[in-house]
Design an enzyme around this catalytic site. Sequence first.
Site, PDB file in Angstrom:
ATOM      1  N   PRO A   2       0.820  -1.206   0.000  1.00  9.84           N
ATOM      2  CG  PRO A   2      -0.381  -1.356   1.959  1.00  9.84           C
ATOM      3  CD  PRO A   2       0.838  -1.860   1.302  1.00  9.84           C
ATOM      4  CE  LYS A  61       4.885   4.644   0.835  1.00 10.52           C
ATOM      5  NZ  LYS A  61       6.126   4.024   0.335  1.00 10.52           N
ATOM      6  NE  ARG A 293       9.808  -3.257  -3.867  1.00  9.90           N
ATOM      7  CZ  ARG A 293      10.567  -3.068  -2.802  1.00  9.90           C
ATOM      8  NH1 ARG A 293      11.666  -2.368  -2.913  1.00  9.90           N
ATOM      9  NH2 ARG A 293      10.232  -3.558  -1.648  1.00  9.90           N
TER      10      ARG A 293
END
Length: 307
Positions: A2, A61, A293
Site C-alpha cells: 500500500p 504510509k 525491484r
Amino acid sequence: MPELPEVETVRDGLERHVVGRTVRAVEVRRPYSVRRHLAGPDDLAGRLAGRTLTAAARRGKFLWLPLDHPGAAGVPPDDALLAHLGMSGQLLVRGTADDVEQGGAHTHLRVRLLLDDGGALDFVDQRTFGHLSVVDLLPTPDARPGGAGSALPLVPAPVAHIARDLLDPAVDREAVARAIRRRRTQIKRAVLDQGVVSGVGNIYADEGLWRARVHPATPTADLDQATALRVLDGVAGVMTDALAQGGTSFDALYVNVNGASGYFDRSLAVYGQAGEPCPRCGTPVVREPFMNRSSHFCPVCQPAPAG
DNA sequence: CATAGAACCTGTATGC
DNA sequence: TGCATACAGGTTCTAT
C-alpha cells in the site's frame, strides 16, 4: 504494497467504522507482527484492553489510532495504536458475529482486536513486513523544512523522522522541491525517500515521473526548481486520482477497510506495463531493474540523462 | 551526515 | 512432479 492512497483509504474507513469503539481484548497470533512493540505482545494487549479508539490519523504510509485516557486525572502521555501495513497488510473490520467467526480462520490473521460491541478489528498480513505497536504521541517539529505550521503536530515517536506527505495541507511543495535538489542521487530515489517527502512508493513514483516526463535515473543535481515541482505535481496528481478511486489494487492482497478492492490499476500508464504502448506516444514501455525491484518508463517521453 | 545495499518474511509465477 | 530462481506495492539497519 500500500502507498499513500491505499493507506488513506484505510484511514478513512477506520475513521468511519472503528473510531469511538472500545477494545475488549487482543489476540496476538504472530508475535513477529508486533516486534516493534519492544515490551512484547502481553504489554501491547494490556495497554489496549479497555481503551477507546478516539481518532484515525496518518502521515505518509503510517497510520495511528489515538487512545482515550483511562484515568482521566492528571496529564498522562497521549498514546496511540500505530500501524504500518508494509507490503501486504490489511486492517479489516468485522461487524457481525459471523464476520468475526469467519475472519478468525483467515490464514494470514496476525493480530485481532476484539471490540466490546462484539465486533473485531483484524490485522491481516501475508508477508509480515507490516506491524502494530502502542506508542506515545509527541509534539514533533518537521524533520525537514517540508512544511510550516504554527503548532507542532502530535505524531508517534517512530514517525518523527517521516516528512509530511503531498496530501498534507501543511506541506510546502517549494521547500520539498528544494530539498530534493539538495540531494546527490537520482530523482526516483529522492522521491521514494520518506524523510524528504512521504507516502510515495514504487508505483506512484513511476507514474508521477511519467506524467512529469522525467527519467527515473535523472540526477537530482540536474533538476531546476520548475522541473522538480513538475515531478511533485505529477506524483501528487496520480495519488489524488488513485485516492478518488479507492486506491490501487492488483489482486486480493489489497482490500480496503471493508474488504472492497480498489481498481486504479486499470489506469496505470507505465507501472507493470512493460512492452505495452506508452499512452502518450505509443513507444513500448521499458522495465529495468531498480533496487531489487523495477522501474517503468517511456524511453521517448522520458529521455535518459546524458552520460 | 549522506548514500547505497542488505536484511527482514511469505507467497506466487516461471523455467528447467 | 520437483526444484530452483525471480519477483512482489516497504522500511530499517549496517557499512562505506
